[in-house]
Design a protein around this motif. Structure first.
Motif, PDB file in Angstrom:
ATOM      1  N   ASP A   1      46.004  63.962  54.526  1.00 49.12           N
ATOM      2  CA  ASP A   1      45.250  64.311  55.734  1.00 49.12           C
ATOM      3  C   ASP A   1      44.737  65.755  55.648  1.00 49.12           C
ATOM      4  OD1 ASP A   1      44.212  63.790  58.274  1.00 49.12           O
ATOM      5  OD2 ASP A   1      45.936  64.790  59.227  1.00 49.12           O
ATOM      6  N   VAL A   2      45.544  66.667  55.196  1.00 48.39           N
ATOM      7  CA  VAL A   2      45.141  68.072  55.053  1.00 48.39           C
ATOM      8  C   VAL A   2      44.036  68.195  54.005  1.00 48.39           C
ATOM      9  CG1 VAL A   2      45.938  70.357  54.327  1.00 48.39           C
ATOM     10  CG2 VAL A   2      47.369  68.975  55.816  1.00 48.39           C
ATOM     11  N   GLU A   3      44.175  67.478  52.896  1.00 46.05           N
ATOM     12  CA  GLU A   3      43.162  67.528  51.852  1.00 46.05           C
ATOM     13  C   GLU A   3      41.829  66.981  52.346  1.00 46.05           C
ATOM     14  OE1 GLU A   3      44.716  65.399  48.522  1.00 46.05           O
ATOM     15  OE2 GLU A   3      46.132  66.992  47.988  1.00 46.05           O
ATOM     16  N   GLN A   4      41.886  65.900  53.103  1.00 45.62           N
ATOM     17  CA  GLN A   4      40.664  65.294  53.626  1.00 45.62           C
ATOM     18  C   GLN A   4      39.979  66.227  54.610  1.00 45.62           C
ATOM     19  OE1 GLN A   4      41.243  61.537  55.561  1.00 45.62           O
ATOM     20  NE2 GLN A   4      39.062  61.031  55.453  1.00 45.62           N
ATOM     21  N   ARG A   5      40.750  66.847  55.478  1.00 47.99           N
ATOM     22  CA  ARG A   5      40.166  67.789  56.442  1.00 47.99           C
ATOM     23  C   ARG A   5      39.549  68.994  55.737  1.00 47.99           C
ATOM     24  NH1 ARG A   5      44.204  68.098  61.655  1.00 47.99           N
ATOM     25  NH2 ARG A   5      43.894  65.951  62.303  1.00 47.99           N
ATOM     26  N   SER A   6      40.187  69.505  54.702  1.00 50.98           N
ATOM     27  CA  SER A   6      39.636  70.656  53.986  1.00 50.98           C
ATOM     28  C   SER A   6      38.345  70.280  53.251  1.00 50.98           C
ATOM     29  CB  SER A   6      40.661  71.237  53.019  1.00 50.98           C
ATOM     30  OG  SER A   6      41.017  70.296  52.033  1.00 50.98           O
ATOM     31  N   VAL A   7      38.246  69.074  52.741  1.00 50.68           N
ATOM     32  CA  VAL A   7      37.017  68.617  52.096  1.00 50.68           C
ATOM     33  C   VAL A   7      35.904  68.481  53.124  1.00 50.68           C
ATOM     34  CG1 VAL A   7      35.945  66.658  50.900  1.00 50.68           C
ATOM     35  CG2 VAL A   7      38.171  67.492  50.159  1.00 50.68           C
TER      36      VAL A   7
ATOM     37  N   GLN B   1      49.973  65.273  53.438  1.00 46.45           N
ATOM     38  CA  GLN B   1      49.233  66.029  52.433  1.00 46.45           C
ATOM     39  C   GLN B   1      47.822  65.489  52.280  1.00 46.45           C
ATOM     40  OE1 GLN B   1      50.278  68.719  50.896  1.00 46.45           O
ATOM     41  NE2 GLN B   1      48.503  68.923  49.561  1.00 46.45           N
TER      42      GLN B   1
ATOM     43  N   LEU C   1      35.646  70.108  55.959  1.00 45.59           N
ATOM     44  CA  LEU C   1      35.297  71.476  56.367  1.00 45.59           C
ATOM     45  C   LEU C   1      34.393  72.134  55.325  1.00 45.59           C
ATOM     46  CD1 LEU C   1      35.695  73.822  58.369  1.00 45.59           C
ATOM     47  CD2 LEU C   1      37.653  74.521  56.980  1.00 45.59           C
ATOM     48  N   ALA C   2      34.695  71.977  54.062  1.00 49.38           N
ATOM     49  CA  ALA C   2      33.889  72.569  52.988  1.00 49.38           C
ATOM     50  C   ALA C   2      32.484  71.983  52.975  1.00 49.38           C
ATOM     51  CB  ALA C   2      34.577  72.353  51.642  1.00 49.38           C
TER      52      ALA C   2
ATOM     53  N   CYS D   1      30.485  73.334  55.995  1.00 45.50           N
ATOM     54  CA  CYS D   1      30.067  74.728  55.774  1.00 45.50           C
ATOM     55  C   CYS D   1      28.867  74.794  54.839  1.00 45.50           C
ATOM     56  CB  CYS D   1      31.225  75.541  55.202  1.00 45.50           C
ATOM     57  SG  CYS D   1      32.524  75.859  56.421  1.00 45.50           S
TER      58      CYS D   1
END
Length: 157
Positions: free
Chosen positions: A4-10, A2, A12-13, A16
């Motif tokens: 790792d997914v949160e870190q990747r989404s941050v 969980q 990515l944001a 962008c």
């Protein structure tokens, strides 16, 4: 997992946001360059005499009052910068067309085309009023001939 997914989404944001800021900055640079080029470009068409004098030496041509508006489309077509000035010292007043001395060749070409069109326009076409008068006279003569023949005693058959 969980985390790792949160870190990747941050990540990515933030990437962008950085990308849109870069794109926005580059678009603003392009727009500012375009505005600056348009502002620095020489102005074409009708101008004030003062504005035209800023761009260098001037030459002039004298034209009559009737041809002022008729000349403007030709000046626009050839991209000539010009200024009109009325000369009231003479009677009737005359108009002077001032233009940049580097536009002499363009001005000559514009006046050639303008004078060619003006000369052919006056010789080729008969005005509507003249045509009406001409045909009215023809009809009057034809009616007189018919009446003349009837009154002299010719019998109709």
């Amino acid at each position: 997992m969980q985390e790792d997914v949160e870190q990747r989404s941050v990540v990515l944001a933030t990437n962008c946001t950085k990308m849109t800021a870069r794109v926005l900055a580059s678009l603003m640079r392009v727009a500012l360059n375009k505005i600056q080029r348009a502002r620095d470009a020489p102005v074409e068409g009708k101008q004030s005499l003062h504005q035209l004098a800023k761009s260098g030496t001037l030459q002039d041509i004298e034209i009559s009052n009737d041809n002022i508006k008729a000349f403007e489309p030709y000046a626009r077509k050839f991209g000539i910068s010009y200024a009109l000035q009325r000369d009231d010292t003479e009677t009737p007043p005359k108009w002077m067309v001032f233009f940049r001395s580097k536009d002499t060749a363009l001005m000559t070409a514009a006046f050639k085309e303008f004078s060619a069109k003006t000369l052919t326009k006056t010789h080729d076409k008969i005005s509507v009023r003249d045509a009406i008068v001409k045909f009215r006279d023809i009809i009057k003569d034809a009616v007189r001939d018919i009446i003349k023949h009837k009154t002299h005693g010719e019998h109709e058959r």
